[in-house]
Design a protein around this motif. Structure first.
Motif, mmCIF file in Angstrom:
data_model
loop_
_atom_site.group_PDB
_atom_site.id
_atom_site.type_symbol
_atom_site.label_atom_id
_atom_site.label_comp_id
_atom_site.label_asym_id
_atom_site.label_seq_id
_atom_site.Cartn_x
_atom_site.Cartn_y
_atom_site.Cartn_z
ATOM 1 N N UNK A 144 -20.193 47.768 38.513
ATOM 2 C CA UNK A 144 -19.296 48.905 38.714
ATOM 3 C C UNK A 144 -20.029 50.239 38.783
ATOM 4 N N UNK A 145 -21.087 50.402 37.990
ATOM 5 C CA UNK A 145 -21.787 51.683 37.913
ATOM 6 C C UNK A 145 -23.282 51.534 38.163
ATOM 7 N N UNK A 146 -23.915 50.626 37.479
ATOM 8 C CA UNK A 146 -25.363 50.452 37.566
ATOM 9 C C UNK A 146 -25.748 49.801 38.889
ATOM 10 N N UNK B 255 -16.823 40.550 36.215
ATOM 11 C CA UNK B 255 -18.130 41.055 36.612
ATOM 12 C C UNK B 255 -19.215 39.989 36.457
ATOM 13 N N UNK B 256 -20.395 40.305 36.999
ATOM 14 C CA UNK B 256 -21.555 39.423 36.853
ATOM 15 C C UNK B 256 -22.569 40.119 35.939
ATOM 16 N N UNK B 257 -23.665 40.616 36.487
ATOM 17 C CA UNK B 257 -24.656 41.335 35.680
ATOM 18 C C UNK B 257 -24.160 42.749 35.376
ATOM 19 N N UNK B 258 -24.223 43.146 34.100
ATOM 20 C CA UNK B 258 -23.724 44.466 33.714
ATOM 21 C C UNK B 258 -24.646 45.113 32.689
ATOM 22 N N UNK B 259 -24.616 46.439 32.672
ATOM 23 C CA UNK B 259 -25.172 47.231 31.588
ATOM 24 C C UNK B 259 -24.006 47.842 30.823
ATOM 25 N N UNK B 260 -24.337 48.573 29.743
ATOM 26 C CA UNK B 260 -23.262 49.136 28.928
ATOM 27 C C UNK B 260 -22.378 50.083 29.731
ATOM 28 N N UNK B 261 -22.983 50.819 30.663
ATOM 29 C CA UNK B 261 -22.187 51.722 31.483
ATOM 30 C C UNK B 261 -21.178 50.951 32.329
ATOM 31 N N UNK B 262 -21.559 49.770 32.814
ATOM 32 C CA UNK B 262 -20.636 48.933 33.583
ATOM 33 C C UNK B 262 -19.531 48.385 32.691
#
Length: 293
Positions: free
Chosen positions: A109-111, A227-234
């Motif tokens: 979504x973001x990263x 989602x699939x791969x995410x960071x905290x921002x996602x």
């Protein structure tokens, strides 16, 4: 030496059969730009009551066409025609079903991260005296947050706010810190992983299986695709998306219905959404359809 053909022998049973064939045949498919590991069911009717059986090997060999060419509605029709041509005087109807998973790369979504998601699909086709008939379906997974649960959680937060600050002169910093603490946000709404099964018929003369455009339209309408791969921002952006898209199963079904109506290459559709409840031990389900019969 001539080998015996037992299937060609006549039988005294005097009874036709609606469907005879094979199921779960391993088969590679070319769908779009992907080579997919799929399973096929292939069969024909046995309309000659005196025939003991069909020639299953002929169906199996006809499927080989699907290994080397991109999968299209026209190609499926050609395979079904080969089924019937190889069973003249025996069969008047031919059937095929294909099942597999389409892999699509989906961005976070973001990263800048991205990952692969599998979308199970099934394609069903038949050929009979009334013509060629084709329908297919795909499953889309998303998150759904209960609007009722969200409202109840907000009420509990309001109550805790009153208990904490009633009679006090409000201080911005104190309230700001309280909102970010577990003492302040005492309740959260429940969410669940949910699935939409979209079953469609293509408009006449549509030359390809538009699975990805269908998936894209559905996920855009829902707003909370898993989602699939995410960071905290996602993950934070996903929490925001859930909060802005509170949905009962009825809401999700109506969103999808409106989205599918906007796709000019669909002749008809039937959709079913299942919210695998995290509160209850049962699921919530809603269905809708357009020109489906």
């Amino acid at each position: 030496m001539t080998l015996p053909d037992i299937a060609a022998q006549s039988t005294p049973h005097d009874h036709a059969l609606d469907w005879v064939g094979m199921q779960a045949i391993a088969l590679p498919l070319h769908l779009g730009d992907q080579r997919i590991s799929a399973r096929a069911d292939a069969g024909v009717s046995l309309d000659d009551p005196d025939a003991r059986g069909i020639h299953m090997s002929r169906l199996y060999l006809a499927l080989a066409t699907l290994e080397t060419q991109p999968l299209t509605p026209q190609l499926l029709q050609q395979v079904l025609e080969r089924f019937l041509d190889s069973h003249l005087a025996l069969s008047n109807r031919a059937f095929i079903a294909l099942r597999g998973e389409l892999l699509l790369s989906r961005p976070a979504l973001v990263s800048p991260l991205a990952g692969w998601k599998a979308y199970p699909f099934e394609i069903r086709a038949r050929l009979d005296a009334s013509g060629f008939h084709l329908e297919w379906q795909v499953n889309v997974t998303y998150s759904s947050t209960c609007p009722c649960s969200a409202a109840l959680a907000r009420q509990l937060i309001q109550q805790r706010f009153s208990e904490t600050f009633e009679g006090q002169s409000l201080d911005y910093q104190a309230v700001h810190s309280w909102l970010g603490s577990t003492q302040g946000i005492v309740a959260t709404p429940h969410s669940q992983r949910s699935t939409a099964t979209l079953q469609v018929r293509l408009a006449p003369h549509t030359g390809e299986f538009l699975i990805q455009p269908l998936v894209d339209a559905a996920e855009q309408a829902l707003g909370t695709a898993v989602q699939t791969a995410v960071k905290r921002a996602d993950e934070q952006a996903f929490a925001l998306a859930n909060g802005q898209n509170l949905m009962f199963c009825e809401d999700a079904a109506r969103r999808l219905h409106r989205a599918l109506l906007q796709l000019p290459w669909l002749e008809a559709f039937h959709l079913r959404v299942v919210h695998a409840e995290s509160l209850h031990a049962h699921d919530a389900v809603a269905c809708s359809q357009h020109r489906w019969h």
